[in-house]
Scaffold this motif. Structure first.
Motif, PDB file in Angstrom:
ATOM      1  N   GLY A   7       0.829  -1.197   0.000  1.00  0.00           N
ATOM      2  CA  GLY A   7       0.000   0.000   0.000  1.00  0.00           C
ATOM      3  C   GLY A   7       0.864   1.248   0.000  1.00  0.00           C
ATOM      4  O   GLY A   7       2.016   1.218  -0.426  1.00  0.00           O
ATOM      5  N   VAL A   8       0.313   2.338   0.502  1.00  0.00           N
ATOM      6  CA  VAL A   8       1.027   3.609   0.474  1.00  0.00           C
ATOM      7  C   VAL A   8       0.995   4.284   1.837  1.00  0.00           C
ATOM      8  O   VAL A   8       0.125   4.021   2.654  1.00  0.00           O
ATOM      9  CB  VAL A   8       0.440   4.573  -0.584  1.00  0.00           C
ATOM     10  CG1 VAL A   8       0.585   3.999  -1.979  1.00  0.00           C
ATOM     11  CG2 VAL A   8      -1.005   4.921  -0.283  1.00  0.00           C
ATOM     12  N   ILE A   9       1.968   5.152   2.022  1.00  0.00           N
ATOM     13  CA  ILE A   9       1.995   6.058   3.169  1.00  0.00           C
ATOM     14  C   ILE A   9       1.839   7.447   2.578  1.00  0.00           C
ATOM     15  O   ILE A   9       2.633   7.871   1.721  1.00  0.00           O
ATOM     16  CB  ILE A   9       3.312   5.924   3.954  1.00  0.00           C
ATOM     17  CG1 ILE A   9       3.419   4.509   4.530  1.00  0.00           C
ATOM     18  CG2 ILE A   9       3.392   6.975   5.054  1.00  0.00           C
ATOM     19  CD1 ILE A   9       4.744   4.186   5.159  1.00  0.00           C
ATOM     20  N   ASN A  10       0.803   8.141   2.991  1.00  0.00           N
ATOM     21  CA  ASN A  10       0.510   9.462   2.441  1.00  0.00           C
ATOM     22  C   ASN A  10       1.597  10.471   2.811  1.00  0.00           C
ATOM     23  O   ASN A  10       2.344  10.278   3.770  1.00  0.00           O
ATOM     24  CB  ASN A  10      -0.840   9.957   2.950  1.00  0.00           C
ATOM     25  CG  ASN A  10      -1.978   9.134   2.406  1.00  0.00           C
ATOM     26  OD1 ASN A  10      -1.984   8.759   1.242  1.00  0.00           O
ATOM     27  ND2 ASN A  10      -2.949   8.833   3.252  1.00  0.00           N
ATOM     28  N   ALA A  11       1.658  11.554   2.056  1.00  0.00           N
ATOM     29  CA  ALA A  11       2.616  12.625   2.334  1.00  0.00           C
ATOM     30  C   ALA A  11       2.478  13.065   3.780  1.00  0.00           C
ATOM     31  O   ALA A  11       1.362  13.246   4.275  1.00  0.00           O
ATOM     32  CB  ALA A  11       2.367  13.794   1.401  1.00  0.00           C
ATOM     33  N   THR A  12       3.577  13.179   4.461  1.00  0.00           N
ATOM     34  CA  THR A  12       3.722  13.599   5.866  1.00  0.00           C
ATOM     35  C   THR A  12       3.137  12.628   6.884  1.00  0.00           C
ATOM     36  O   THR A  12       3.212  12.886   8.080  1.00  0.00           O
ATOM     37  CB  THR A  12       3.142  15.012   6.130  1.00  0.00           C
ATOM     38  OG1 THR A  12       1.715  14.980   6.064  1.00  0.00           O
ATOM     39  CG2 THR A  12       3.708  16.036   5.156  1.00  0.00           C
ATOM     40  N   GLU A  13       2.562  11.499   6.458  1.00  0.00           N
ATOM     41  CA  GLU A  13       1.994  10.540   7.403  1.00  0.00           C
ATOM     42  C   GLU A  13       3.108   9.823   8.158  1.00  0.00           C
ATOM     43  O   GLU A  13       4.116   9.434   7.585  1.00  0.00           O
ATOM     44  CB  GLU A  13       1.136   9.516   6.661  1.00  0.00           C
ATOM     45  CG  GLU A  13       0.468   8.514   7.585  1.00  0.00           C
ATOM     46  CD  GLU A  13      -0.426   7.533   6.834  1.00  0.00           C
ATOM     47  OE1 GLU A  13      -1.262   6.924   7.485  1.00  0.00           O
ATOM     48  OE2 GLU A  13      -0.280   7.385   5.609  1.00  0.00           O
ATOM     49  N   GLY A  14       2.920   9.646   9.454  1.00  0.00           N
ATOM     50  CA  GLY A  14       3.910   8.992  10.285  1.00  0.00           C
ATOM     51  C   GLY A  14       3.725   7.485  10.339  1.00  0.00           C
ATOM     52  O   GLY A  14       2.641   6.969  10.096  1.00  0.00           O
ATOM     53  N   PHE A  15       4.818   6.783  10.656  1.00  0.00           N
ATOM     54  CA  PHE A  15       4.792   5.329  10.821  1.00  0.00           C
ATOM     55  C   PHE A  15       6.004   4.929  11.650  1.00  0.00           C
ATOM     56  O   PHE A  15       6.896   5.742  11.915  1.00  0.00           O
ATOM     57  CB  PHE A  15       4.777   4.618   9.467  1.00  0.00           C
ATOM     58  CG  PHE A  15       5.973   4.880   8.582  1.00  0.00           C
ATOM     59  CD1 PHE A  15       6.989   3.941   8.472  1.00  0.00           C
ATOM     60  CD2 PHE A  15       6.074   6.060   7.850  1.00  0.00           C
ATOM     61  CE1 PHE A  15       8.087   4.176   7.652  1.00  0.00           C
ATOM     62  CE2 PHE A  15       7.160   6.294   7.021  1.00  0.00           C
ATOM     63  CZ  PHE A  15       8.171   5.352   6.927  1.00  0.00           C
ATOM     64  N   PHE A  16       6.029   3.693  12.105  1.00  0.00           N
ATOM     65  CA  PHE A  16       7.137   3.188  12.906  1.00  0.00           C
ATOM     66  C   PHE A  16       7.792   2.002  12.211  1.00  0.00           C
ATOM     67  O   PHE A  16       7.133   1.259  11.492  1.00  0.00           O
ATOM     68  CB  PHE A  16       6.640   2.696  14.274  1.00  0.00           C
ATOM     69  CG  PHE A  16       6.295   3.795  15.222  1.00  0.00           C
ATOM     70  CD1 PHE A  16       7.239   4.264  16.113  1.00  0.00           C
ATOM     71  CD2 PHE A  16       5.034   4.354  15.224  1.00  0.00           C
ATOM     72  CE1 PHE A  16       6.922   5.281  17.008  1.00  0.00           C
ATOM     73  CE2 PHE A  16       4.708   5.364  16.104  1.00  0.00           C
ATOM     74  CZ  PHE A  16       5.653   5.832  17.011  1.00  0.00           C
ATOM     75  N   VAL A  17       9.085   1.834  12.451  1.00  0.00           N
ATOM     76  CA  VAL A  17       9.798   0.630  12.050  1.00  0.00           C
ATOM     77  C   VAL A  17      10.632   0.180  13.242  1.00  0.00           C
ATOM     78  O   VAL A  17      10.956   0.969  14.127  1.00  0.00           O
ATOM     79  CB  VAL A  17      10.714   0.848  10.819  1.00  0.00           C
ATOM     80  CG1 VAL A  17       9.898   1.217   9.592  1.00  0.00           C
ATOM     81  CG2 VAL A  17      11.794   1.874  11.089  1.00  0.00           C
ATOM     82  N   ASN A  18      10.967  -1.095  13.277  1.00  0.00           N
ATOM     83  CA  ASN A  18      11.846  -1.645  14.297  1.00  0.00           C
ATOM     84  C   ASN A  18      13.089  -2.158  13.596  1.00  0.00           C
ATOM     85  O   ASN A  18      13.009  -3.074  12.786  1.00  0.00           O
ATOM     86  CB  ASN A  18      11.153  -2.769  15.065  1.00  0.00           C
ATOM     87  CG  ASN A  18      11.952  -3.213  16.270  1.00  0.00           C
ATOM     88  OD1 ASN A  18      12.883  -2.553  16.700  1.00  0.00           O
ATOM     89  ND2 ASN A  18      11.591  -4.354  16.809  1.00  0.00           N
ATOM     90  N   PHE A  19      14.226  -1.533  13.887  1.00  0.00           N
ATOM     91  CA  PHE A  19      15.462  -1.962  13.258  1.00  0.00           C
ATOM     92  C   PHE A  19      15.869  -3.331  13.781  1.00  0.00           C
ATOM     93  O   PHE A  19      15.754  -3.625  14.960  1.00  0.00           O
ATOM     94  CB  PHE A  19      16.580  -0.959  13.513  1.00  0.00           C
ATOM     95  CG  PHE A  19      16.460   0.285  12.691  1.00  0.00           C
ATOM     96  CD1 PHE A  19      16.510   0.228  11.309  1.00  0.00           C
ATOM     97  CD2 PHE A  19      16.297   1.508  13.297  1.00  0.00           C
ATOM     98  CE1 PHE A  19      16.402   1.380  10.538  1.00  0.00           C
ATOM     99  CE2 PHE A  19      16.191   2.657  12.544  1.00  0.00           C
ATOM    100  CZ  PHE A  19      16.243   2.595  11.160  1.00  0.00           C
ATOM    101  N   ALA A  20      16.351  -4.178  12.903  1.00  0.00           N
ATOM    102  CA  ALA A  20      16.777  -5.529  13.255  1.00  0.00           C
ATOM    103  C   ALA A  20      18.058  -5.479  14.077  1.00  0.00           C
ATOM    104  O   ALA A  20      18.899  -4.604  13.885  1.00  0.00           O
ATOM    105  CB  ALA A  20      17.001  -6.351  11.987  1.00  0.00           C
ATOM    106  N   ASN A  21      18.193  -6.431  14.992  1.00  0.00           N
ATOM    107  CA  ASN A  21      19.414  -6.536  15.782  1.00  0.00           C
ATOM    108  C   ASN A  21      20.602  -6.758  14.860  1.00  0.00           C
ATOM    109  O   ASN A  21      20.576  -7.639  14.017  1.00  0.00           O
ATOM    110  CB  ASN A  21      19.327  -7.688  16.774  1.00  0.00           C
ATOM    111  CG  ASN A  21      18.340  -7.405  17.877  1.00  0.00           C
ATOM    112  OD1 ASN A  21      18.101  -6.253  18.231  1.00  0.00           O
ATOM    113  ND2 ASN A  21      17.757  -8.449  18.428  1.00  0.00           N
TER     114      ASN A  21
END
Length: 89
Positions: A60-74
């Protein structure tokens, strides 16, 4: 607008959550963004709030300026790469 990266610079290289936002004026294609990160993002997913609960997002998409989270892998890269080629068609 040019490509750029955002890096986690504090602490050790263990997995850590990072809050990000789509920095572009166009929609960001989630699958391409995740693919461009290599092994940096744990599980190859992003997370966002749909108003009531957290969703795992792999397409899908993330709209302009929309926030989200990621978890960096060890032990992985602690850098998120944003590229103009990630724009949604």
């Amino acid at each position: 607008m040019e490509d750029f990266e955002v890096a986690k610079t504090l602490g050790d290289n263990n997995g850590h959550w990072m809050a990000l936002a789509n920095p572009y004026t166009f929609k960001l294609d989630v699958a391409t963004f995740i693919s461009d990160q290599g092994n940096a993002i744990q599980g190859g997913v992003s997370y966002r709030l749909n108003g009531e609960s957290w969703q795992t997002v792999t397409s899908g998409v993330i709209n302009a300026t929309e926030g989200f989270f990621v978890n960096f892998a060890n032990g992985g890269s602690q850098t998120a790469h944003f590229k103009t080629t990630q724009r949604s068609t």
